[in-house]
Structure formats: C-alpha cells, structure tokens
Design an enzyme around this catalytic site. Structure first.
Site, PDB file in Angstrom:
ATOM      1  N   TRP A 165       0.830  -1.210   0.000  1.00 23.63           N
ATOM      2  CA  TRP A 165       0.000   0.000   0.000  1.00 23.63           C
ATOM      3  C   TRP A 165       0.857   1.249   0.000  1.00 23.63           C
ATOM      4  O   TRP A 165       0.537   2.233  -0.663  1.00 23.63           O
ATOM      5  CB  TRP A 165      -0.988  -0.025   1.170  1.00 23.63           C
ATOM      6  CG  TRP A 165      -1.938  -1.174   1.040  1.00 23.63           C
ATOM      7  CD1 TRP A 165      -2.013  -2.274   1.839  1.00 23.63           C
ATOM      8  CD2 TRP A 165      -2.920  -1.373  -0.002  1.00 23.63           C
ATOM      9  NE1 TRP A 165      -2.984  -3.133   1.365  1.00 23.63           N
ATOM     10  CE2 TRP A 165      -3.545  -2.610   0.253  1.00 23.63           C
ATOM     11  CE3 TRP A 165      -3.319  -0.621  -1.115  1.00 23.63           C
ATOM     12  CZ2 TRP A 165      -4.561  -3.118  -0.574  1.00 23.63           C
ATOM     13  CZ3 TRP A 165      -4.326  -1.130  -1.934  1.00 23.63           C
ATOM     14  CH2 TRP A 165      -4.935  -2.357  -1.651  1.00 23.63           C
ATOM     15  N   LYS A 206     -11.835  -2.515   7.143  1.00 23.77           N
ATOM     16  CA  LYS A 206     -11.030  -3.375   8.009  1.00 23.77           C
ATOM     17  C   LYS A 206     -11.443  -3.246   9.467  1.00 23.77           C
ATOM     18  O   LYS A 206     -11.766  -4.235  10.085  1.00 23.77           O
ATOM     19  CB  LYS A 206      -9.550  -3.072   7.823  1.00 23.77           C
ATOM     20  CG  LYS A 206      -9.009  -3.748   6.572  1.00 23.77           C
ATOM     21  CD  LYS A 206      -8.343  -2.849   5.615  1.00 23.77           C
ATOM     22  CE  LYS A 206      -8.066  -3.557   4.298  1.00 23.77           C
ATOM     23  NZ  LYS A 206      -7.297  -2.715   3.395  1.00 23.77           N
ATOM     24  N   ASP A 246      -1.566   6.460   6.656  1.00 23.56           N
ATOM     25  CA  ASP A 246      -2.597   5.509   6.237  1.00 23.56           C
ATOM     26  C   ASP A 246      -2.789   4.509   7.378  1.00 23.56           C
ATOM     27  O   ASP A 246      -1.919   3.687   7.637  1.00 23.56           O
ATOM     28  CB  ASP A 246      -2.122   4.801   4.956  1.00 23.56           C
ATOM     29  CG  ASP A 246      -3.107   3.746   4.440  1.00 23.56           C
ATOM     30  OD1 ASP A 246      -4.126   3.489   5.119  1.00 23.56           O
ATOM     31  OD2 ASP A 246      -2.836   3.189   3.355  1.00 23.56           O
TER      32      ASP A 246
HETATM   33  C1  LIG Z   1      -6.793  -2.190   2.332  1.00 20.99           C
HETATM   34  C2  LIG Z   1      -5.794  -1.092   2.391  1.00 20.99           C
HETATM   35  C3  LIG Z   1      -5.764  -0.063   1.445  1.00 20.99           C
HETATM   36  C4  LIG Z   1      -6.688  -0.032   0.249  1.00 20.99           C
HETATM   37  O1  LIG Z   1      -7.934   0.344   0.636  1.00 20.99           O
HETATM   38  P1  LIG Z   1      -9.100   0.590  -0.437  1.00 20.99           P
HETATM   39  O2  LIG Z   1     -10.168   1.137   0.464  1.00 20.99           O
HETATM   40  O3  LIG Z   1      -9.418  -0.728  -1.044  1.00 20.99           O
HETATM   41  O4  LIG Z   1      -8.619   1.575  -1.423  1.00 20.99           O
HETATM   42  C5  LIG Z   1      -4.838   0.937   1.596  1.00 20.99           C
HETATM   43  N1  LIG Z   1      -3.972   0.942   2.620  1.00 20.99           N
HETATM   44  C6  LIG Z   1      -3.964  -0.039   3.554  1.00 20.99           C
HETATM   45  C7  LIG Z   1      -2.964   0.009   4.666  1.00 20.99           C
HETATM   46  C8  LIG Z   1      -4.874  -1.083   3.463  1.00 20.99           C
HETATM   47  O5  LIG Z   1      -4.857  -2.054   4.381  1.00 20.99           O
END
Ligand SMILES: *Cc1c(COP(=O)(O)O)cnc(C)c1O
Length: 360
Positions: free
Chosen positions: A102, A196, A172
C-alpha cells in the site's frame, strides 16, 4: 452453512455481531421513520442525526481535537493516494516511507504530482521488517511525510513514529485505526478505508488538521478537494449513507465495551496467543521475525511446504476457520484479527494450529 464462521479476512473483514444484529433490527424501519436508512434522503433531519452521531462517536473514541475535521468520503484509501498530493503538495515535494504494497501504491500515485523521495524502504527483503529511518533524510522543503501505520499484507506495524521535524505527518491507518490508543495530535492527517476496522467498504474516514485545508492545486477536481467536503460536512453530494450508518453503529458499539483502551488490551492478548502458537510450533513460522515490528492486526505465517499450507487451509475451513490464505506476495497463510474478531475465534485457531502441528 447455517452457522457463522470465524472469518480471518484481511478486508472487507469481520464486523461485530452486535452491529449486524442492530442493523437487522432497524432494517425495515429506522427509529420510527417508517423506512430503511438506505431509503432516506441524506438531507433529512433523521439522516443528519446519523452522520452527526457517527462523527461524535469517532471524536470521542479517538479523542480528536477540535482543530481537526472528520470527513466521510468515498473512493477507498486508494483515492487518498491521489488526494493527498493534490491537496498537500504545495511546493511539489513529499517524503514517503515504503513499508509494503500500500505504501508502494501511495508512492506511485504521488509521483504523478511531484518530486517524491523514498526516505526508507524494506522492499528488498519482501517487507518482512520495518526499515530504520534516518531522520536526516527528511527534506527541509518537503510538504509532508507519508507513512503506513500497519502493513496489512506483510504484518508489520509502527509502534512509534520518527521525528519529522514539524512537517505534516500523513498516515494511512486503514488496517489498524481504532485498534490501539494513539494521540491524534502527533499526526497532521489520518485516513482509513472502513472495511477493516470500522464498517463496510464504501466509506473512507479522513481526519485532517484544519490548517492543511484550502491549498489544493488549482486543477484539483472539486470532488477531490478536502475543502469541498470540509465546508459541506461531508454532504457536498450524496455520501455513502448506509456505510456511515454502520460505521456509527460500530463506533457506538466500541464505546459501549470500553473504547479503544479496552479493545487494545484484547487485541494485544489475541495477537500474543497467536504469535506464541506459531513461534512454538515446529511447522509454522511468521513472515515477520523481529518481534518489535509485528502487527497485532495481520499475522502472515506459513510452513516450509506449499502442500502443508494447502492442507492446513482446507482442514481449517472445515472447522469454520476461513479466509486464511496469505497474499500471493508472502504465500502461506494470513490471519487478520481485527477488533471484531472475538477472542474465541483466535483460541479456536490456536488450538487448530497446535493440533495440525502435532499431527503432521
Ligand atoms: C486495504 C488497504 C488499502 C486499500 O484500501 P481501499 O479502500 O481498497 O482503497 C490501503 N492501505 C492499507 C494500509 C490497506 O490495508
């Protein structure tokens, strides 16, 4: 299948049963409105109380200071990979730490908009540890520093952050938001896809310090400008109404069980049980060997044999332990044990790991 399983999916992931039950109860007639939340105008008073309630509960859970805006957006965390440079790259420079898939995607997207420096990376070792960060590598004229708190695929997570010398730190937190206590003041911006640790896919939470809003590049599309959404209370256009409602139920559920400090204790306990079982087995090993780098949310592990991995996954599924396949970059297995995974689910997985280890 008549019974619910223990779902170790990395995302969308398990939701608290109490939240699903409440949503089911309120499905046909929300709070005397005579309609489902899905059917409501987002401009109605009753919906306004839902989005306000979601924000209020999140502010309470994370102790979010009043000089931060809370935005409920769409486009996933991946949309933020573009929104961040568009809005925050005032001088066209940003520094990134690369700790996984990511982070890499965030870097690639930012490179479309300006000069990106990768100050540290653990890519050569398949991201199986956190790279050491030399704080002198941060550039004095960088507009911000970007990091990923928890690396969902590889199973590492930052317990502390480098001194970024007053630069805005943008993180993030898609896969560990609300899993442990943090001080929002340490960050300029936090963002997370909901699927998540918050609620269903379709909502992205952005927590951003107000002084960072209002500097988007002139070509920034209206919908990608934080100011648009901050000025309109996340209601510039139709927001993901039902997802925000479920997020509210999730936040309120977490408050009702003691908030982030209470769930952190449980998360630490769940992760310790699972790491102990893997470390003490003869067959299994963790992708991440450095104990201090390990995530308490995502735990990739494997045997030395693809056949054993396959056998493990097939037999686990029969026991109601599902979505345990690892990402193709690590192979093997991955157990995602988000807030909503009950202790009993981890206990059952641990017992299964021990049994499999004895029998093979
Ligand atoms: C799942 C995830 C993403 C991607 O998320 P989307 O909502 O599918 O764009 C980005 N960063 C991290 C750390 C993730 O776990």
């Amino acid at each position: 299948m008549s019974e619910r399983v223990y779902n170790f999916s990395a995302g969308p992931g398990v939701l608290p049963e109490a939240v699903l039950k409440k949503a089911a109860e309120q499905m046909m007639n929300y709070d005397g409105s005579g309609m489902s939340v899905m059917e409501m105008s987002h401009r109605s008073k009753v919906y306004q109380s839902i989005i306000d309630g979601a924000e209020k509960a999140l502010r309470e859970l994370m102790n979010i200071p009043s000089n931060y805006k809370v935005l409920f957006l769409q486009g996933g965390a991946s949309m933020q990979f573009a929104m961040i440079p568009l809005n925050l790259m005032k001088n066209g420079k940003a520094d990134y730490v690369n700790t996984g898939e990511w982070s890499t995607k965030a870097i690639k997207e930012a490179q479309r908009f300006g000069d990106v420096k990768v100050v540290a990376s653990s890519e050569p070792e398949v991201f199986n540890h956190l790279p050491s960060i030399n704080e002198n590598e941060f550039r004095a004229d960088a507009d911000y520093v970007h990091m990923t708190s928890n690396n969902t695929i590889f199973g590492t997570s930052f317990k502390k952050y480098p001194d970024v010398k007053g630069k805005p730190l943008v993180v993030d937190m898609s896969s560990d938001i609300l899993s442990k206590v943090i001080d929002v003041n340490d960050f300029a911006m936090i963002y997370a896809g909901a699927q998540k640790n918050i609620g269903p896919a379709g909502v992205t939470v952005v927590i951003i310090r107000e002084d960072l809003i209002g500097y988007a590049r002139p070509e920034t599309p209206t919908m990608l400008n934080y100011k648009t959404h901050a000025d309109a209370g996340s209601m510039f256009n139709t927001p993901p109404t039902y997802g925000i409602y479920l997020a509210k139920l999730g936040f309120e559920h977490l408050l009702s069980i003691g908030g982030v400090p209470a769930i952190e204790k449980i998360n630490v306990q769940k992760a310790a049980m699972l790491y102990d079982a893997i470390d003490n087995s003869k067959l299994f090993k963790c992708h991440v060997q450095n104990k201090e780098d390990r995530s308490i949310m995502n735990i990739p592990f494997r045997t030395d044999s693809e056949d054993f991995d396959k056998k493990f996954l097939a037999e686990a599924a029969k026991e109601g332990l599902v979505t345990l396949s690892g990402h193709r970059k690590t192979g093997g297995m991955r157990a995602s044990i988000y807030n909503a995974m009950p202790v009993e689910g981890v206990e059952k997985l641990v017992a299964f790991i021990k049994k499999f280890d004895n029998e093979n």
